[in-house]
Design an enzyme around this catalytic site. Structure first.
Site, PDB file in Angstrom:
ATOM      1  N   HIS A   1     123.282 -68.132  31.218  1.00 44.14           N
ATOM      2  CA  HIS A   1     122.615 -67.888  29.941  1.00 44.14           C
ATOM      3  C   HIS A   1     123.675 -67.672  28.879  1.00 44.14           C
ATOM      4  O   HIS A   1     124.611 -66.913  29.085  1.00 44.14           O
ATOM      5  CB  HIS A   1     121.707 -66.661  30.037  1.00 44.14           C
ATOM      6  CG  HIS A   1     121.088 -66.273  28.730  1.00 44.14           C
ATOM      7  ND1 HIS A   1     120.447 -67.191  27.930  1.00 44.14           N
ATOM      8  CD2 HIS A   1     121.015 -65.092  28.072  1.00 44.14           C
ATOM      9  CE1 HIS A   1     119.997 -66.577  26.839  1.00 44.14           C
ATOM     10  NE2 HIS A   1     120.342 -65.305  26.901  1.00 44.14           N
TER      11      HIS A   1
ATOM     12  N   HIS B   1     124.262 -67.850  24.235  1.00 42.73           N
ATOM     13  CA  HIS B   1     123.709 -68.064  22.897  1.00 42.73           C
ATOM     14  C   HIS B   1     124.561 -69.102  22.170  1.00 42.73           C
ATOM     15  O   HIS B   1     124.920 -68.922  21.008  1.00 42.73           O
ATOM     16  CB  HIS B   1     123.671 -66.747  22.116  1.00 42.73           C
ATOM     17  CG  HIS B   1     122.607 -65.795  22.560  1.00 42.73           C
ATOM     18  ND1 HIS B   1     122.073 -64.841  21.743  1.00 42.73           N
ATOM     19  CD2 HIS B   1     121.954 -65.666  23.746  1.00 42.73           C
ATOM     20  CE1 HIS B   1     121.152 -64.148  22.410  1.00 42.73           C
ATOM     21  NE2 HIS B   1     121.070 -64.626  23.622  1.00 42.73           N
TER      22      HIS B   1
ATOM     23  N   ASP C   1     123.401 -88.849  31.190  1.00 46.52           N
ATOM     24  CA  ASP C   1     124.319 -88.715  32.336  1.00 46.52           C
ATOM     25  C   ASP C   1     124.054 -87.446  33.140  1.00 46.52           C
ATOM     26  O   ASP C   1     124.431 -87.357  34.307  1.00 46.52           O
ATOM     27  CB  ASP C   1     125.774 -88.703  31.853  1.00 46.52           C
ATOM     28  CG  ASP C   1     126.297 -90.100  31.508  1.00 46.52           C
ATOM     29  OD1 ASP C   1     125.737 -91.095  31.998  1.00 46.52           O
ATOM     30  OD2 ASP C   1     127.292 -90.186  30.748  1.00 46.52           O
TER      31      ASP C   1
END
Lengths: 230, 230, 230, 230
Positions: free
Chosen positions: C94, C96, C119
């Protein structure tokens, strides 16, 4: 064999991440020996930090590996087509550099909008048509080369004067008089794509420069009357 | 001769890539000795990594090489025109920095839109008109200088207070009280072009700052009542 | 315990700032041991420069800390939901990262617009619906995982072929066959978001690539007939 | 005197160029000793490379220099106003960081559009009204502080929960619980301005996040029920 070209191709490949043109292994440079028509190219899927001149792969015009233990770049067939059709070029580069890709994805030529462009590209940098399902299914990488060549033929563009192209929804190929010159043209194409993007956003009615200015900048650096930066 | 100016011009040239204003050899800085009217300028087409103070070229107001073994920058004739017309300036810079070029390609002034701009440029940074075919064909680099000077004359702009210009479809020239001051102004122009581009995209009805704020910021740093950053 | 995974998770976390995906502590990577279903994750609020393999925290599927003196990342509950629902994945990231966040804030899928995307991602990268007030109030981090899973279920997307998502008004999660592969997919997602943003600004009628080209690029690198970059 | 604060202010100033928030000397950080109400601030016009803790200047609430041989930052009067009005803050930062300036020049608040914003700013980051000619002419730097405070008062914004502002056609000020925390908030503001700019360009009808999501992200990190990143 071809130790000088291997060294030149190696160094040109290594310069791609230094110029910010590639992340990971997303780029490849080749060179050619025009006497033997043997091509030296980056091996497939090898990290830049693991490359060396000895790892470069030598292939012929049919794509057969003539020397080297690694698999040549998957884009080799595209490089071969370009060398076969564009007789004067001695280096080819493919990257997914982000500004150039943005134009490729938009399906737009990069218009010759200023002198930075004109110093190295003598007119708009063309985008190819989309490839057909048939071209994509059969010998895709070879057909990628063929659609580039078709673009230059149909629009009667001289590849020595426009040393680059955008493959539709894919990205740029550039070429030049050597592997390092082809990289140079990749840097120019990327920088010009960036400048011209912002210029178009500021004023989309002012996309193309005057022909006289284009002539002046291109011809003062290239051809028999060149006098700039010599 | 002019060893101090050569060193200053050398260092100013070397600072261009450090500030991200140029790639390859796409920039040049000069300085002038106002007593002798001799100009020190970067040699043509030499990589930044190969420069040294000794390689700087000395030319006179007619463009004759007075000292140096290398060819002076191809843009020398533009620099000369600026030094001849703008009597107070002692350094000139030309780059193809990307944000400034975007405005040049759009044919747009950079409007004085905020205090960063006002701290160094006392009003809009002008773009020249497009050059005529005749100007492009005959003594192009000299005519580039002349169209800059025409822009300042016709719009009655004081080059000491607006130390930079955008040449149409080309790029920025800046100047200043020394070679390094001219580079400083190039950095400011590039940064201001970036900020103002994004501001215009957010709100194109809010391009120009109030005159009082422009006065305040420019005059607190420049002129007889300056008190800022001293 | 799980020393190999701790090292892999540590190194993957450290690579986030190197790839420019995070500032400060705004990112976390985890890995899983599929035999024991134990998850190794970055501790909460620790600077990257203070991390070490030993500081990684081991938690079980209920979020209990099995080993480690530090608190696990506050996003641990989201990671757990993804590992429980997506059986083949062995790493979750995760961040930002700014381009991905821009799409998340716009509430827009990243359309499959070019071969760089194809791809690695076999179709559009989806954005979740906005979470309800109830989901936000009760076990928010767990519900964040659940809304991701709902998005993949309702749109019948295979998480092995689209290894990433944008959480609405929040940011990207990616996953992969290992912690480092999940980071790789984060880099791709961010780069593709950048390219496609500029492509859309140039031409908003040309957002999605042909299905044949998407198939070709994805399938030549993934699955049983892959031949690219091996 | 105040050696700890001088060191903290020095280090906070030095971190501005490291975070890419300033070029040249375009930024300043101060700190305050709330017992004596003495403010420690960067000297005016000194290069970052020439700074040291000893060169920091100590001033009182009237702007008198209490210690130090250099002139305090020209923006000192703005810092003083903020410390006087916002009782809890212990550090103030001013920069001309480019994304934040773009919003300031556009005269636009940065809307609370995603969780990156909500993690540190509990609502839109306001832009001040334009200053009047009178304010600009008389004690401009002090009036800059006053118009910031007016903005927070009139819109009933708590400066502890929205630790930053955009001064119209100028740039950002941020503050915090320490000089380094104020710098942290400057980095967040700049990053959020970048993300939200691109999000708005993609979809200008989706600028503001749900209140519940804003509450959740802000309150899980701040205040008495905080549990995130502790």
């Amino acid at each position: 064999m071809l130790e000088d070209i291997k060294k030149a191709v190696y160094e040109a490949n290594m310069s791609l991440p230094e110029h910010g043109l590639v992340v990971f292994t997303w780029g490849n440079v080749s060179g050619i020996d025009r006497e033997s028509n043997l091509i030296v190219i980056k091996p497939s899927g090898v990290e830049y930090s693991d490359l060396s001149p000895e790892k470069m792969v030598v292939v012929d015009f049919e794509g057969n590996v003539v020397e080297g233990n690694l698999k040549p770049s998957s884009d080799t067939a595209t490089h071969i087509e370009l060398y076969k059709a564009f007789n004067d070029i001695k280096g080819v580069v493919h990257t997914h550099s982000p500004w150039a890709v943005s134009y490729a994805q938009a399906g737009m030529d990069i218009p010759a909008a200023g002198t930075t462009h004109a110093d190295y590209f003598y007119g708009d940098i063309p985008v190819t048509r989309a490839m057909t399902a048939d071209e994509i299914s059969n010998e895709y990488e070879k057909q990628t080369g063929k659609v580039i060549i078709e673009t230059f033929n149909e629009r009667t563009i001289d590849p020595n004067h426009i040393p680059g192209v955008l493959v539709n929804d894919h990205g740029p190929f550039t070429w030049g008089t050597s592997p390092s010159n082809a990289v140079y043209n990749s840097v120019v194409l990327e920088k010009v794509a960036e400048m011209t993007y912002h210029g178009l956003m500021l004023n989309d009615r002012s996309s193309r420069m005057d022909q006289e200015l284009l002539d002046k900048h291109y011809l003062r650096k290239h051809g028999k009357d060149a006098y700039y930066g010599q």
